[in-house]
Design an enzyme around this catalytic site. Sequence first.
Site, PDB file in Angstrom:
ATOM      1  N   GLY A 128      38.462  15.471  44.494  1.00  0.00           N
ATOM      2  CA  GLY A 128      38.038  14.084  44.333  1.00  0.00           C
ATOM      3  C   GLY A 128      36.539  13.944  44.250  1.00  0.00           C
ATOM      4  CB  THR A 129      33.973  13.646  42.241  1.00  0.00           C
ATOM      5  OG1 THR A 129      34.763  13.666  41.059  1.00  0.00           O
ATOM      6  CG2 THR A 129      33.847  15.052  42.774  1.00  0.00           C
ATOM      7  CB  THR A 130      31.288  10.221  42.167  1.00  0.00           C
ATOM      8  OG1 THR A 130      31.399  11.091  41.040  1.00  0.00           O
ATOM      9  CG2 THR A 130      29.868  10.209  42.684  1.00  0.00           C
ATOM     10  CG  ASP A 189      35.921   8.361  41.568  1.00  0.00           C
ATOM     11  OD1 ASP A 189      35.389   9.024  42.463  1.00  0.00           O
ATOM     12  OD2 ASP A 189      36.773   8.818  40.787  1.00  0.00           O
ATOM     13  CE  LYS A 232      38.107  10.255  44.628  1.00  0.00           C
ATOM     14  NZ  LYS A 232      37.389  10.477  43.351  1.00  0.00           N
TER      15      LYS A 232
END
Length: 224
Positions: free
Chosen positions: A5-7, A22, A38
Amino acid sequence: MVPHGTTVLALRYQEGVIMAGDRRATEGYTISERRIEKVHKADATSAIAIAGAAGPCLELTRLFQTELEHYEKLEGVELSMDGKANKLAQMIKANLPMAMQGLVVVPIFSGYDLKRETGRIFKYDIAGGRYEETEYYAIGSGGKDARGTMKKIFKIDLHRDKAIRVALEALYDAAEADVATGGPDLVRGIFPNVKVITQQGVKDVGDEEIRTLLEEMVQELGGR
């Protein structure tokens, strides 16, 4: 293959800290999850935002929440902000053998320091090194793009709505440049997770407010 997972990002504002992330997780070139969260509440006055291997990230978050709750029950008071940041550093260091195998966990930790009466932001390296940022920070594959946006539009002592707008614009730009970062999905109603951390605690920013801010932002940016 493990979902990543990002950002995620954090920035200070007048009353505390804004944290946002995100919602996309990827497995290689495949989108494995569109609604992953997240940014998580750690305790009454702090939150943790995760980037890296999704499973270990979520496990570390749950353990960190439990550790803070356990300390508060034993001592009758919250752990200090520096104590929380150090505790998280120890847990990241303990994950180093897994990180060397590719299961990297690198969070941002933020909160309102009741003693100093200000918001604080901490970043880490995979060995558990702890570093404090005074204004803003972003991590993940889109972190560099998000930091670039914040570098241009961040100002000291932003008001709440303007600070949220800065966070949303940074994530928007990251999604434009980074395939692993999901942009806002107005059709499906999928928006970034945004939390506001103040002396009063940790609060979620509702989807309707985020939708309104995003629509205003896109209109002002002229479809950029």
